[in-house]
Design a protein around this motif. Structure first.
Motif, PDB file in Angstrom:
ATOM      1  N   VAL A 182      11.785   9.312   8.404  1.00  0.00           N
ATOM      2  CA  VAL A 182      10.750   8.882   7.469  1.00  0.00           C
ATOM      3  C   VAL A 182       9.940   7.772   8.125  1.00  0.00           C
ATOM      4  CG1 VAL A 182      10.316   7.824   5.224  1.00  0.00           C
ATOM      5  CG2 VAL A 182      12.213   9.424   5.491  1.00  0.00           C
ATOM      6  N   THR A 183       8.627   7.820   7.983  1.00  0.00           N
ATOM      7  CA  THR A 183       7.743   6.760   8.458  1.00  0.00           C
ATOM      8  C   THR A 183       7.070   6.127   7.250  1.00  0.00           C
ATOM      9  OG1 THR A 183       7.323   7.949  10.514  1.00  0.00           O
ATOM     10  CG2 THR A 183       5.771   6.215   9.921  1.00  0.00           C
ATOM     11  N   LEU A 184       7.200   4.800   7.120  1.00  0.00           N
ATOM     12  CA  LEU A 184       6.590   4.075   6.017  1.00  0.00           C
ATOM     13  C   LEU A 184       5.432   3.236   6.533  1.00  0.00           C
ATOM     14  CD1 LEU A 184       9.836   2.731   4.308  1.00  0.00           C
ATOM     15  CD2 LEU A 184       8.513   4.751   3.654  1.00  0.00           C
ATOM     16  N   THR A 185       4.337   3.224   5.802  1.00  0.00           N
ATOM     17  CA  THR A 185       3.203   2.361   6.112  1.00  0.00           C
ATOM     18  C   THR A 185       3.105   1.344   4.986  1.00  0.00           C
ATOM     19  OG1 THR A 185       2.078   4.188   7.207  1.00  0.00           O
ATOM     20  CG2 THR A 185       0.737   2.299   6.575  1.00  0.00           C
ATOM     21  N   VAL A 186       3.104   0.056   5.353  1.00  0.00           N
ATOM     22  CA  VAL A 186       3.141  -1.015   4.373  1.00  0.00           C
ATOM     23  C   VAL A 186       1.856  -1.818   4.451  1.00  0.00           C
ATOM     24  CG1 VAL A 186       4.436  -3.053   3.641  1.00  0.00           C
ATOM     25  CG2 VAL A 186       5.634  -1.119   4.660  1.00  0.00           C
ATOM     26  N   GLU A 187       1.357  -2.235   3.289  1.00  0.00           N
ATOM     27  CA  GLU A 187       0.169  -3.084   3.246  1.00  0.00           C
ATOM     28  C   GLU A 187       0.403  -4.352   4.067  1.00  0.00           C
ATOM     29  OE1 GLU A 187      -2.789  -2.662   1.706  1.00  0.00           O
ATOM     30  OE2 GLU A 187      -2.231  -0.659   1.015  1.00  0.00           O
ATOM     31  N   PRO A 188      -0.557  -4.783   4.891  1.00  0.00           N
ATOM     32  CA  PRO A 188      -0.361  -5.973   5.727  1.00  0.00           C
ATOM     33  C   PRO A 188      -0.130  -7.241   4.906  1.00  0.00           C
ATOM     34  CG  PRO A 188      -2.418  -4.851   6.291  1.00  0.00           C
ATOM     35  CD  PRO A 188      -1.823  -4.138   5.125  1.00  0.00           C
ATOM     36  N   ARG A 189      -0.588  -7.279   3.671  1.00  0.00           N
ATOM     37  CA  ARG A 189      -0.441  -8.490   2.871  1.00  0.00           C
ATOM     38  C   ARG A 189       0.928  -8.607   2.191  1.00  0.00           C
ATOM     39  NH1 ARG A 189      -3.876  -5.163  -0.193  1.00  0.00           N
ATOM     40  NH2 ARG A 189      -3.030  -4.692  -2.241  1.00  0.00           N
ATOM     41  N   ALA A 190       1.776  -7.638   2.381  1.00  0.00           N
ATOM     42  CA  ALA A 190       3.105  -7.681   1.752  1.00  0.00           C
ATOM     43  C   ALA A 190       3.908  -8.831   2.348  1.00  0.00           C
ATOM     44  CB  ALA A 190       3.826  -6.361   1.953  1.00  0.00           C
ATOM     45  N   ASP A 191       4.393  -9.733   1.487  1.00  0.00           N
ATOM     46  CA  ASP A 191       5.181 -10.874   1.961  1.00  0.00           C
ATOM     47  C   ASP A 191       6.571 -10.450   2.410  1.00  0.00           C
ATOM     48  OD1 ASP A 191       3.120 -12.609   1.375  1.00  0.00           O
ATOM     49  OD2 ASP A 191       3.874 -13.051  -0.626  1.00  0.00           O
ATOM     50  N   ARG A 192       7.132  -9.509   1.676  1.00  0.00           N
ATOM     51  CA  ARG A 192       8.494  -9.076   1.981  1.00  0.00           C
ATOM     52  C   ARG A 192       8.637  -7.615   1.595  1.00  0.00           C
ATOM     53  NH1 ARG A 192      14.103 -11.930   0.034  1.00  0.00           N
ATOM     54  NH2 ARG A 192      15.451 -10.337   0.886  1.00  0.00           N
ATOM     55  N   VAL A 193       9.281  -6.859   2.463  1.00  0.00           N
ATOM     56  CA  VAL A 193       9.509  -5.443   2.203  1.00  0.00           C
ATOM     57  C   VAL A 193      10.995  -5.176   2.340  1.00  0.00           C
ATOM     58  CG1 VAL A 193       9.030  -3.094   2.940  1.00  0.00           C
ATOM     59  CG2 VAL A 193       7.230  -4.812   3.053  1.00  0.00           C
ATOM     60  N   GLU A 194      11.569  -4.459   1.378  1.00  0.00           N
ATOM     61  CA  GLU A 194      12.972  -4.066   1.445  1.00  0.00           C
ATOM     62  C   GLU A 194      13.067  -2.564   1.248  1.00  0.00           C
ATOM     63  OE1 GLU A 194      14.908  -6.332  -1.615  1.00  0.00           O
ATOM     64  OE2 GLU A 194      15.252  -8.018  -0.265  1.00  0.00           O
ATOM     65  N   LEU A 195      14.005  -1.971   1.936  1.00  0.00           N
ATOM     66  CA  LEU A 195      14.277  -0.546   1.800  1.00  0.00           C
ATOM     67  C   LEU A 195      15.700  -0.412   1.271  1.00  0.00           C
ATOM     68  CD1 LEU A 195      13.554   2.451   2.364  1.00  0.00           C
ATOM     69  CD2 LEU A 195      14.629   2.121   4.603  1.00  0.00           C
TER      70      LEU A 195
END
Length: 67
Positions: A13-26
């Protein structure tokens, strides 16, 4: 995303995250049938039902990964 019976070699799986996201958890979780094969398993009493949408004995394991 939910994968039912994924192949033995997994799923990529490839995830693309908004650059402004402070924190990302999976959060990854596996839910498997077959508790009766585990050492020490005792079936639940006949007067004890199951809650939720699953009707068999199931084990769920989850872990959250900070990205």
């Amino acid at each position: 995303m939910v994968f039912h019976a994924p192949p033995a070699d997994g799923v990529e799986v490839t995830l693309t995250v908004e650059p402004r996201a402070d924190r990302v958890e999976l959060r990854a979780m596996d839910a498997s049938d077959g508790l009766e094969t585990l050492p020490g398993f005792r079936p639940r009493p006949p007067d004890v039902g199951v809650a939720g949408s699953h009707s068999s004995e199931m084990l769920a394991v989850a872990r959250t990964y900070p990205l």
